[in-house]
Write a protein that holds these residues in place. Structure first.
Motif, short mmCIF file in Angstrom:
data_model
loop_
_atom_site.label_atom_id
_atom_site.label_comp_id
_atom_site.label_asym_id
_atom_site.label_seq_id
_atom_site.Cartn_x
_atom_site.Cartn_y
_atom_site.Cartn_z
N GLY A 274 0.95 -1.29 0.34
CA GLY A 274 0.10 -0.08 -0.38
C GLY A 274 1.02 1.60 -0.06
O GLY A 274 1.87 0.89 -0.38
N ALA A 275 0.13 2.45 0.58
CA ALA A 275 1.34 3.70 1.20
C ALA A 275 2.47 3.53 2.05
O ALA A 275 2.14 3.10 2.82
N ALA A 276 3.36 4.83 0.85
CA ALA A 276 4.45 4.30 2.09
C ALA A 276 3.69 5.32 3.06
O ALA A 276 2.71 6.16 3.18
N GLU A 277 4.53 4.75 4.76
CA GLU A 277 3.94 5.45 5.94
C GLU A 277 4.62 5.81 6.94
O GLU A 277 6.01 5.07 6.95
N GLU A 278 4.69 6.97 7.46
CA GLU A 278 5.72 7.16 8.26
C GLU A 278 4.81 6.81 9.98
O GLU A 278 4.06 6.94 10.45
N MET A 279 5.60 5.78 10.97
CA MET A 279 5.22 6.18 12.05
C MET A 279 6.33 5.74 13.57
O MET A 279 7.46 5.47 13.03
N PRO A 280 6.10 5.49 14.26
CA PRO A 280 6.60 6.34 15.50
C PRO A 280 7.65 5.05 16.09
O PRO A 280 6.81 3.43 15.69
N ALA A 281 8.00 4.55 16.24
CA ALA A 281 9.57 3.41 16.43
C ALA A 281 9.50 3.31 17.23
O ALA A 281 10.46 2.82 18.55
N THR A 282 8.06 2.78 17.59
CA THR A 282 7.82 2.38 19.34
C THR A 282 8.23 0.58 19.25
O THR A 282 7.46 0.25 18.38
N VAL A 283 8.36 -0.65 20.19
CA VAL A 283 8.45 -1.53 19.98
C VAL A 283 6.70 -2.03 19.58
O VAL A 283 6.44 -3.23 19.32
N ASP A 284 5.93 -1.62 20.53
CA ASP A 284 4.92 -2.05 20.18
C ASP A 284 3.84 -1.65 18.53
O ASP A 284 3.27 -2.60 18.10
N GLU A 285 4.40 -0.46 18.03
CA GLU A 285 4.02 -0.37 17.07
C GLU A 285 5.24 -1.31 15.76
O GLU A 285 3.64 -1.22 14.62
N LEU A 286 6.34 -1.09 16.22
CA LEU A 286 7.00 -2.02 14.96
C LEU A 286 6.12 -3.78 15.16
O LEU A 286 5.93 -4.26 14.51
N LEU A 287 5.73 -4.22 16.32
CA LEU A 287 5.35 -5.60 16.28
C LEU A 287 4.17 -5.49 15.28
O LEU A 287 3.56 -6.46 15.16
N ALA A 288 3.27 -4.31 15.53
CA ALA A 288 2.04 -4.21 15.03
C ALA A 288 1.94 -4.96 13.28
O ALA A 288 1.33 -5.18 12.87
N LEU A 289 3.67 -4.02 12.92
CA LEU A 289 3.56 -3.92 11.26
C LEU A 289 3.78 -5.07 10.63
O LEU A 289 3.56 -5.40 9.94
N GLY A 290 4.80 -5.55 11.69
CA GLY A 290 5.18 -7.26 11.25
C GLY A 290 3.93 -8.16 11.21
O GLY A 290 3.87 -9.09 10.38
N ARG A 291 2.90 -8.19 11.84
CA ARG A 291 2.42 -9.50 12.74
C ARG A 291 1.12 -8.59 10.98
O ARG A 291 0.53 -9.95 10.64
N ALA A 292 0.90 -7.88 11.18
CA ALA A 292 0.51 -7.04 9.82
C ALA A 292 1.38 -7.87 8.32
O ALA A 292 0.18 -7.28 7.09
N GLY A 293 1.92 -8.20 8.16
CA GLY A 293 3.07 -8.48 7.15
C GLY A 293 3.20 -6.91 6.43
O GLY A 293 4.32 -7.18 5.58
#
Length: 318
Positions: A274-293
């Protein structure tokens, strides 16, 4: 960055080439003297021991098979820098690093490779576009260390995927480890069957490609992840047995929907980003990203944010 790579096979040798080409100061080491000579002849800095390779470095990449890791970790006692690896199973490596007192560890696994192996097969562009898992364990992995590794590997063109070791091991059992075993089972159809060998064509070639990988590498990979690989193999055997039952019962009416669904899933893979995005570099945000593929494409200089992408929604089930 001052970097040491221990193990100069296909992955370690390719990483040596890629990091040197990116301007890093890289020293390699391999237990095999012939491999060390090959790398030195190619113009790379090569040490004659693990301590000699890691002295003065900021990062050590362990690129040896799982059975060889304990001996290498023994030689890293007291090392203060960041340690990562490229092993295809993550939970056992995480546990080994903890037992050996590695202070700063981020597990890694670049999903890149080919049937050929060894330093002679190494190439600097091997990681361009590949998914590179970097494990992120809540309350265990140092986030600054994770971001350092992510920044390094995204600059090589890799798509860094943040997941826990357990999540990684379950997923690779399904899409990497069991496919190697299934390819081996298919290739065994050639045993004592010259007619089949003559008639085999594209589907057999593609389905058995990874069976040409060195047996020791396949066994080390699957054996190191035996529980998850066994679970995935059990599921696959069950699905094949169900197909056999449908084939015997009524192939047109019963088997067609299953095969058609498999075709839909394969045609929809890989899902476009999808579209590129910027997101906070936190553990929870990063793991949610990975789990969503999803995956990280870049890390901000101050480490506060990452650039990321994730699969386009609504395409996986099309």
């Amino acid at each position: 960055m001052e970097i040491a790579i221990v193990g100069l096979g296909l992955i370690g040798g390719s990483l040596l080439r890629a990091l040197a080409a990116a301007g890093h100061s890289v020293t390699g080491y391999d237990a095999d003297p012939a491999t060390r000579d090959l790398a030195a002849t190619a113009g790379f800095e090569v040490a004659d021991s693990v301590p000699g390779a890691v002295a003065g470095t900021e990062l050590v990449v362990l690129a040896v098979p799982l059975p060889g890791l304990p001996a290498v970790l023994d030689e890293l006692t007291g090392y203060e820098g960041l340690v990562t690896d490229v092993t295809s199973v993550k939970s056992p490596v995480r546990d080994l690093a903890a037992r050996h007192g590695v202070r700063r560890f981020v597990g890694g696994h670049p999903m890149a490779g080919k049937e050929t192996s060894g330093f002679a097969a190494a190439e600097a562009g091997l990681f361009d576009g590949c998914a590179w898992v970097l494990t992120l364990e809540p309350h265990a992995t140092g986030l600054p260390d994770w971001l350092t590794a992510a920044a390094l590997f995204t600059r090589l063109g890799a798509r860094v995927v943040p997941v826990t070791a357990a999540e990684h091991d379950r997923a690779v059992a399904e899409v990497s480890h069991v496919p190697h075993l299934f390819a081996a089972a298919l290739a065994l159809q050639l045993e004592g069957n010259p007619l089949a060998g003559t008639l085999a064509a594209g589907s057999f070639r593609d389905g058995t490609r990874v069976a040409a990988t060195r047996a020791e590498l396949i066994v080390a990979m699957c054996g190191g992840n035996a529980v998850e690989a066994g679970n995935a193999l059990h599921r696959l055997i069950g699905e094949l047995d169900e197909m056999r039952r449908r084939l015997e019962a009524d192939p047109v009416r019963s088997l067609t929907p299953v095969v058609a669904r498999a075709g839909e899933l394969r045609c929809a893979w890989p899902t476009p980003p999808g579209a590129a995005e910027e997101m906070p570099a936190t553990v929870d945000e990063l793991l949610a990203l990975g789990r969503a593929g999803g995956w990280v494409t870049a890390v901000a200089e101050d480490g506060s944010k990452v650039s990321a992408m994730r699969p386009e929604t609504g395409r996986n089930s099309s």
